[in-house]
Design a protein around this motif. Sequence first.
Motif, PDB file in Angstrom:
ATOM      1  N   THR A   9       0.861  -1.177   0.000  1.00 45.95           N
ATOM      2  CA  THR A   9       0.000   0.000   0.000  1.00 45.95           C
ATOM      3  C   THR A   9       0.899   1.229   0.000  1.00 45.95           C
ATOM      4  N   THR A  10       0.298   2.414  -0.015  1.00 51.17           N
ATOM      5  CA  THR A  10       1.086   3.638   0.008  1.00 51.17           C
ATOM      6  C   THR A  10       1.273   4.129   1.443  1.00 51.17           C
ATOM      7  N   SER A  11       2.389   4.847   1.654  1.00 50.20           N
ATOM      8  CA  SER A  11       2.674   5.409   2.976  1.00 50.20           C
ATOM      9  C   SER A  11       2.714   6.929   2.889  1.00 50.20           C
ATOM     10  N   ASP A  12       3.013   7.572   4.005  1.00 51.72           N
ATOM     11  CA  ASP A  12       3.019   9.029   4.049  1.00 51.72           C
ATOM     12  C   ASP A  12       4.354   9.638   3.639  1.00 51.72           C
ATOM     13  N   GLY A  13       5.318   8.828   3.252  1.00 52.54           N
ATOM     14  CA  GLY A  13       6.615   9.345   2.842  1.00 52.54           C
ATOM     15  C   GLY A  13       7.596   9.505   3.983  1.00 52.54           C
ATOM     16  N   ALA A  14       7.123   9.426   5.214  1.00 52.65           N
ATOM     17  CA  ALA A  14       7.997   9.550   6.372  1.00 52.65           C
ATOM     18  C   ALA A  14       8.201   8.216   7.081  1.00 52.65           C
ATOM     19  N   THR A  15       7.431   7.216   6.699  1.00 49.61           N
ATOM     20  CA  THR A  15       7.466   5.913   7.352  1.00 49.61           C
ATOM     21  C   THR A  15       7.612   4.821   6.295  1.00 49.61           C
ATOM     22  N   LEU A  16       8.468   3.867   6.575  1.00 49.22           N
ATOM     23  CA  LEU A  16       8.584   2.704   5.695  1.00 49.22           C
ATOM     24  C   LEU A  16       7.850   1.546   6.345  1.00 49.22           C
ATOM     25  N   LEU A  17       6.787   1.104   5.706  1.00 45.00           N
ATOM     26  CA  LEU A  17       5.957   0.040   6.263  1.00 45.00           C
ATOM     27  C   LEU A  17       6.656  -1.317   6.129  1.00 45.00           C
ATOM     28  N   PRO A  18       6.199  -2.321   6.871  1.00 48.61           N
ATOM     29  CA  PRO A  18       6.761  -3.674   6.719  1.00 48.61           C
ATOM     30  C   PRO A  18       6.595  -4.180   5.289  1.00 48.61           C
ATOM     31  N   PHE A  19       7.554  -4.983   4.832  1.00 55.98           N
ATOM     32  CA  PHE A  19       7.510  -5.544   3.484  1.00 55.98           C
ATOM     33  C   PHE A  19       6.796  -6.893   3.506  1.00 55.98           C
ATOM     34  N   LYS A  20       5.918  -7.089   2.528  1.00 57.92           N
ATOM     35  CA  LYS A  20       5.256  -8.375   2.340  1.00 57.92           C
ATOM     36  C   LYS A  20       6.056  -9.175   1.316  1.00 57.92           C
ATOM     37  N   ALA A  21       6.344 -10.417   1.644  1.00 61.57           N
ATOM     38  CA  ALA A  21       7.315 -11.174   0.854  1.00 61.57           C
ATOM     39  C   ALA A  21       6.716 -12.276  -0.003  1.00 61.57           C
ATOM     40  N   ALA A  22       5.385 -12.422  -0.049  1.00 57.51           N
ATOM     41  CA  ALA A  22       4.776 -13.573  -0.718  1.00 57.51           C
ATOM     42  C   ALA A  22       5.243 -13.710  -2.166  1.00 57.51           C
ATOM     43  N   LEU A  23       5.203 -12.625  -2.951  1.00 57.22           N
ATOM     44  CA  LEU A  23       5.560 -12.723  -4.365  1.00 57.22           C
ATOM     45  C   LEU A  23       7.036 -13.017  -4.582  1.00 57.22           C
ATOM     46  N   LEU A  24       7.859 -12.733  -3.577  1.00 56.89           N
ATOM     47  CA  LEU A  24       9.294 -12.981  -3.731  1.00 56.89           C
ATOM     48  C   LEU A  24       9.625 -14.469  -3.711  1.00 56.89           C
ATOM     49  N   ALA A  25       8.620 -15.298  -3.509  1.00 59.92           N
ATOM     50  CA  ALA A  25       8.828 -16.739  -3.682  1.00 59.92           C
ATOM     51  C   ALA A  25       9.222 -17.050  -5.120  1.00 59.92           C
ATOM     52  N   ALA A  26       8.949 -16.128  -6.045  1.00 55.75           N
ATOM     53  CA  ALA A  26       9.355 -16.303  -7.442  1.00 55.75           C
ATOM     54  C   ALA A  26      10.868 -16.282  -7.584  1.00 55.75           C
ATOM     55  N   LEU A  27      11.566 -15.815  -6.552  1.00 55.78           N
ATOM     56  CA  LEU A  27      13.033 -15.739  -6.602  1.00 55.78           C
ATOM     57  C   LEU A  27      13.691 -16.886  -5.844  1.00 55.78           C
ATOM     58  N   ASP A  28      12.924 -17.898  -5.491  1.00 51.33           N
ATOM     59  CA  ASP A  28      13.457 -19.034  -4.754  1.00 51.33           C
ATOM     60  C   ASP A  28      13.106 -20.334  -5.469  1.00 51.33           C
ATOM     61  N   PRO A  29      13.994 -20.835  -6.338  1.00 49.75           N
ATOM     62  CA  PRO A  29      15.327 -20.303  -6.633  1.00 49.75           C
ATOM     63  C   PRO A  29      15.246 -19.154  -7.635  1.00 49.75           C
ATOM     64  N   PRO A  30      16.242 -18.261  -7.648  1.00 53.03           N
ATOM     65  CA  PRO A  30      16.198 -17.120  -8.558  1.00 53.03           C
ATOM     66  C   PRO A  30      16.512 -17.542  -9.994  1.00 53.03           C
ATOM     67  N   PRO A  31      15.891 -16.892 -10.981  1.00 57.77           N
ATOM     68  CA  PRO A  31      16.270 -17.131 -12.369  1.00 57.77           C
ATOM     69  C   PRO A  31      17.744 -16.794 -12.565  1.00 57.77           C
ATOM     70  N   PRO A  32      18.450 -17.478 -13.456  1.00 56.14           N
ATOM     71  CA  PRO A  32      19.882 -17.228 -13.666  1.00 56.14           C
ATOM     72  C   PRO A  32      20.161 -15.769 -14.010  1.00 56.14           C
ATOM     73  N   GLY A  33      21.130 -15.186 -13.303  1.00 56.47           N
ATOM     74  CA  GLY A  33      21.569 -13.824 -13.598  1.00 56.47           C
ATOM     75  C   GLY A  33      20.692 -12.722 -13.042  1.00 56.47           C
ATOM     76  N   LEU A  34      19.584 -13.055 -12.386  1.00 57.25           N
ATOM     77  CA  LEU A  34      18.675 -12.027 -11.914  1.00 57.25           C
ATOM     78  C   LEU A  34      19.213 -11.370 -10.642  1.00 57.25           C
ATOM     79  N   MET A  35      18.997 -10.045 -10.533  1.00 53.59           N
ATOM     80  CA  MET A  35      19.420  -9.280  -9.371  1.00 53.59           C
ATOM     81  C   MET A  35      18.221  -8.552  -8.773  1.00 53.59           C
ATOM     82  N   VAL A  36      18.340  -8.211  -7.502  1.00 57.77           N
ATOM     83  CA  VAL A  36      17.325  -7.408  -6.810  1.00 57.77           C
ATOM     84  C   VAL A  36      17.908  -6.028  -6.569  1.00 57.77           C
TER      85      VAL A  36
END
Length: 247
Positions: free
Chosen positions: A139-166
């Motif tokens: 979601t969006t924040s007020d620019g002064a706060t960094l909200l917790p990160f949701k990691a569900a979609l990052l399962a696409a990087l386990d294992p990561p495609p060859p050569g891919l960077m974050v």
Amino acid sequence: MIAYLRLAALVAWLLLALLLHGLWRLVRARSPWPRRFLGVSAWLFGARVRVLGTPLRRDAVLLANHLSWLDILLLAGASGCAFVAKAELRAAPLVGWLSTLNRTVFVRRGDRIGVADQVGALRTALARGQPVAIFPEGTTSDGATLLPFKAALLAALDPPPPGLMVQPVRIDYEPAARALAWVGDEPGTAHARRVLTRRGTFVATLHFLEAFAPTGDRKAIAAEARRRILAAGSEADAFPVERAPCP
């Protein structure tokens, strides 16, 4: 008046960009016009972009903090990335169709049963080479706060495609962040009106931080990206570094 001028300029620019996009597709060339359309649109809304660091142009996942729909215009204009967006956007008049031109990956938020399909769609998008941006706060924040990160979609990087960077990206609209951020229960139309009617320009800083190889599980990847964005923010007196509470 300023809102009508901006809308008129946006419509004229859209028609020209669609014409040029069609010509590129006619000769089966890869079209740069979706990215250019989004970048120029941000300029029409008053954004003056300052890019720090070097955006990765392919084989990358960009993880960025999220303040407003302006983030999409700015990130795409600077990096040529596609986006992960909620599935409802696809049905939106005009906006949904325009999103498909930039190869948006549509997912259903909160659909735990369909997570595997979402991860598969993201892996398919990454195989094209075009960088894909995710707003892991969800979601969006007020620019002064960094909200917790949701990691569900990052399962696409386990294992990561060859050569891919974050590549973590810190987006900063200071000192206009509070005036432009989309927070709370504000309707989308009200926020759009607020941005359209805002006079003057503002500096939008996109800090493309050092990329890293996605090792470990999805939660570790999200935590590392968030740590780097927090650290970059503390250097600029935004997103103050979080400290453990005193015992």
